[in-house]
Design a protein around this motif. Structure first.
Motif, mmCIF file in Angstrom:
data_model
loop_
_atom_site.group_PDB
_atom_site.id
_atom_site.type_symbol
_atom_site.label_atom_id
_atom_site.label_comp_id
_atom_site.label_asym_id
_atom_site.label_seq_id
_atom_site.Cartn_x
_atom_site.Cartn_y
_atom_site.Cartn_z
ATOM 1 N N LEU A 1 -0.870 -15.949 33.744
ATOM 2 C CA LEU A 1 0.113 -15.359 32.837
ATOM 3 C C LEU A 1 1.286 -16.306 32.619
ATOM 4 O O LEU A 1 1.738 -16.520 31.478
ATOM 5 N N ASN A 2 1.788 -16.880 33.698
ATOM 6 C CA ASN A 2 2.931 -17.789 33.576
ATOM 7 C C ASN A 2 2.572 -19.045 32.779
ATOM 8 O O ASN A 2 3.421 -19.603 32.069
ATOM 9 N N ASP A 3 1.330 -19.484 32.895
ATOM 10 C CA ASP A 3 0.893 -20.636 32.109
ATOM 11 C C ASP A 3 0.955 -20.319 30.616
ATOM 12 O O ASP A 3 1.424 -21.139 29.815
ATOM 13 N N ILE A 4 0.504 -19.117 30.248
ATOM 14 C CA ILE A 4 0.576 -18.709 28.847
ATOM 15 C C ILE A 4 2.022 -18.552 28.394
ATOM 16 O O ILE A 4 2.401 -18.971 27.287
ATOM 17 N N LYS A 5 2.869 -17.983 29.247
ATOM 18 C CA LYS A 5 4.284 -17.811 28.891
ATOM 19 C C LYS A 5 4.940 -19.163 28.637
ATOM 20 O O LYS A 5 5.746 -19.320 27.708
ATOM 21 N N ASP A 6 4.588 -20.156 29.451
ATOM 22 C CA ASP A 6 5.143 -21.498 29.262
ATOM 23 C C ASP A 6 4.684 -22.091 27.934
ATOM 24 O O ASP A 6 5.481 -22.697 27.203
ATOM 25 N N LYS A 7 3.412 -21.910 27.596
ATOM 26 C CA LYS A 7 2.898 -22.435 26.333
ATOM 27 C C LYS A 7 3.534 -21.724 25.140
ATOM 28 O O LYS A 7 3.817 -22.349 24.111
ATOM 29 N N VAL A 8 3.762 -20.421 25.273
ATOM 30 C CA VAL A 8 4.438 -19.679 24.204
ATOM 31 C C VAL A 8 5.844 -20.223 24.002
ATOM 32 O O VAL A 8 6.303 -20.444 22.875
ATOM 33 N N ALA A 9 6.549 -20.479 25.110
ATOM 34 C CA ALA A 9 7.910 -21.005 25.023
ATOM 35 C C ALA A 9 7.956 -22.372 24.361
ATOM 36 O O ALA A 9 8.910 -22.711 23.655
ATOM 37 N N ARG A 10 6.888 -23.168 24.576
ATOM 38 C CA ARG A 10 6.833 -24.504 23.978
ATOM 39 C C ARG A 10 6.188 -24.512 22.597
ATOM 40 O O ARG A 10 6.086 -25.547 21.963
ATOM 41 N N GLY A 11 5.728 -23.327 22.149
ATOM 42 C CA GLY A 11 5.144 -23.226 20.825
ATOM 43 C C GLY A 11 3.772 -23.834 20.690
ATOM 44 O O GLY A 11 3.354 -24.204 19.597
ATOM 45 N N HIS B 1 -1.019 -11.702 22.804
ATOM 46 C CA HIS B 1 -0.822 -10.384 22.187
ATOM 47 C C HIS B 1 -0.081 -9.451 23.147
ATOM 48 O O HIS B 1 0.850 -8.742 22.747
ATOM 49 N N LEU B 2 -0.473 -9.458 24.424
ATOM 50 C CA LEU B 2 0.199 -8.612 25.409
ATOM 51 C C LEU B 2 1.674 -8.986 25.545
ATOM 52 O O LEU B 2 2.549 -8.110 25.634
ATOM 53 N N LEU B 3 1.953 -10.279 25.582
ATOM 54 C CA LEU B 3 3.340 -10.722 25.727
ATOM 55 C C LEU B 3 4.180 -10.305 24.526
ATOM 56 O O LEU B 3 5.353 -9.927 24.676
#
Length: 468
Positions: free
Chosen positions: A192-202, A211-213
């Motif tokens: 989950l944190n890996d995806i959150k980091d990628k979302v933050a970096r676009g 989708h969940l985030l």
């Protein structure tokens, strides 16, 4: 502790008060059963469609449903009272703090969990994952061509990669060393944190977790709840798809001479010789779809009907009293001989593999003609994704390969045991030999060509080129 004792006492008094109305059943039960579904089949054959088995659950009586009609009437039509779970102390509480939705009691958390999964895997949404299934299916066909003896590992890799791609936007190239085998908080939170980091970096690939985030605030879920929800498809999705396809190979070995020629005639007529079948062909591949449905009926992976249900209210069904707190099991195993009543999966000759069953009208509740994904509000949320994988891969395997019995050193067919399945909550075939050979050199060339193109497209999920 005192509360548990008082509840148990109330249950005992209630059962005594309604003794004459309780479902029939054995006076004692067998314990330590390696394959409880066989025992439940015997119970249903002797005592009928609704049977009470004592001593299986410490929380209350266990009711075994032995017919499609009983399962439909209770778990579907009366789902509001039959959609909870018995208590899972180890898996549901100690190991996950109550965050495994599969084992959660019917309540606010479970409803959030279910709504979240439904939003990501409902029928309309699941079609958006078909490009992933199409590409990984082409790779699976190539793997079967290059290493047919390792077909079980290839099936597991395919199923794992589809689930991880759909959920986290990344591929699985080696199922033996991927963290999909781990099921703990560190893995789920790390992903989950890996995806959150990628979302933050676009740079995040759109997937179920992104989708969940996006919906996290509206869902009212903590990071840990979200992490477990994202991880929910792992075990069920991998076991359902790979186990079902393994059963399909077993059916090919034992019964393929009866159905493969007709299937390949349909494939040649609809698809031709120059490309693999696609999802767009499925409407015209009626016999292939019948083979997929018969596979799911013949050897369902969730042989106990999925995780047991629990009742949350006293109920009366056909004059029988079913007390609140009962554990409800709807096993999917069939009897070898014609039944005295209509068992859920019992068609004439239930252990024969006959796709034609699904080309005829059937007196079976629901629309699928089988119950491989369970019943009611606890039905498998990934059923549409799994069905699509089973349909497409069966079509492509039969288009590209001849699957026949393996030969011994004397050139004789090696017999397989169609009843040799694993024990446990889910059941799949024990290892068995089979021969998987391309139908022609041309079919092999098409498989190689489409696999190379698929790997090129799949490389975008890794951010680097894959080696073919």
């Amino acid at each position: 502790m005192l509360g548990t004792i008082l509840w148990s006492l109330r249950q005992t008094l209630k059962l005594r008060a309604h003794r004459s109305q309780l479902p029939p059943g054995p006076t004692s039960t067998k314990t330590g059963l390696a394959r409880p579904w066989v025992y439940f089949r015997e119970v249903s054959a002797r005592h009928g469609d609704v049977a009470l088995v004592p001593g299986l659950s410490s929380g209350g009586p266990t009711v075994v449903l032995g017919s499609a009609r009983a399962a439909w009437d209770l778990l579907e039509r009366r789902g509001a009272a039959y959609s909870s779970r018995p208590r899972f102390v180890v898996g549901g509480e100690l190991l996950s703090g109550g965050l495994r939705g599969l084992m959660a009691s019917y309540g606010p958390f479970w409803r959030r969990w279910r709504r979240t999964l439904h939003s990501g895997f409902m029928q309309r949404k699941s079609t958006s994952y078909r490009p992933i299934q199409r590409l990984e299916s082409a790779v699976l066909a190539r793997d079967l061509l290059v290493d047919p003896h390792g077909f079980r590992a290839h099936l597991e890799r395919y199923a794992a990669s589809v689930i991880v791609l759909v959920t986290y936007g990344r591929r699985v190239t080696d199922v033996a060393s991927d963290e999909v085998r781990q099921k703990d908080i560190r893995m789920y939170m790390g992903l989950l944190n890996d995806i959150k980091d990628k979302v933050a970096r676009g740079v995040a690939t759109p997937c179920f977790t992104t989708h969940l985030l996006e919906e996290q605030e509206a869902l009212g879920m903590t990071d840990l709840e979200l992490a477990y929800t994202a991880g929910s498809p792992f075990g069920a999705g991998i076991e359902t798809t790979s186990g079902t396809l393994a059963s399909f190979f077993l059916a090919c070995v034992e019964f393929g001479h009866n159905f493969i020629p007709r299937a390949q005639e349909e494939l040649d007529r609809v698809v031709g010789r120059d490309r693999l079948p696609t999802f767009e062909d499925m409407d015209d591949l009626k016999y292939i779809r019948a083979i997929a449905s018969e596979t799911l009926r013949w050897r369902p992976v969730a042989v106990l009907g999925g995780t047991p249900h629990a009742s949350t209210a006293d109920d009366v069904y056909n004059g029988m009293f079913i007390p609140k707190g009962s554990t409800i099991i709807a096993p999917l195993w069939t009897s070898k001989s014609p039944p005295t009543s209509y068992y859920r999966l019992d068609f004439p000759e239930p252990h024969e593999f006959k796709p034609e069953r699904f080309l005829e009208e059937r007196d079976f509740p629901g629309t699928l003609g089988h119950a491989a994904f369970g019943w009611g509000r606890r039905v498998c949320p990934g059923m549409h994704l799994a069905t699509a994988s089973v349909n497409l891969n069966i079509a492509r395997i039969l288009w590209a390969f001849n699957v026949t019995p393996a030969k011994d050193e004397k050139g004789q067919n090696i017999e397989v045991d169609i009843f040799a399945f694993t024990d446990g909550f889910n059941s799949s075939p024990l290892p068995f030999p089979c021969s998987i050979k391309p139908r022609s050199a041309h079919h092999a060339e098409v498989v190689e060509r489409e696999a190379r193109q698929a790997l090129t497209e799949l490389a975008s999920y890794e951010g680097k080129e894959e080696k073919s």
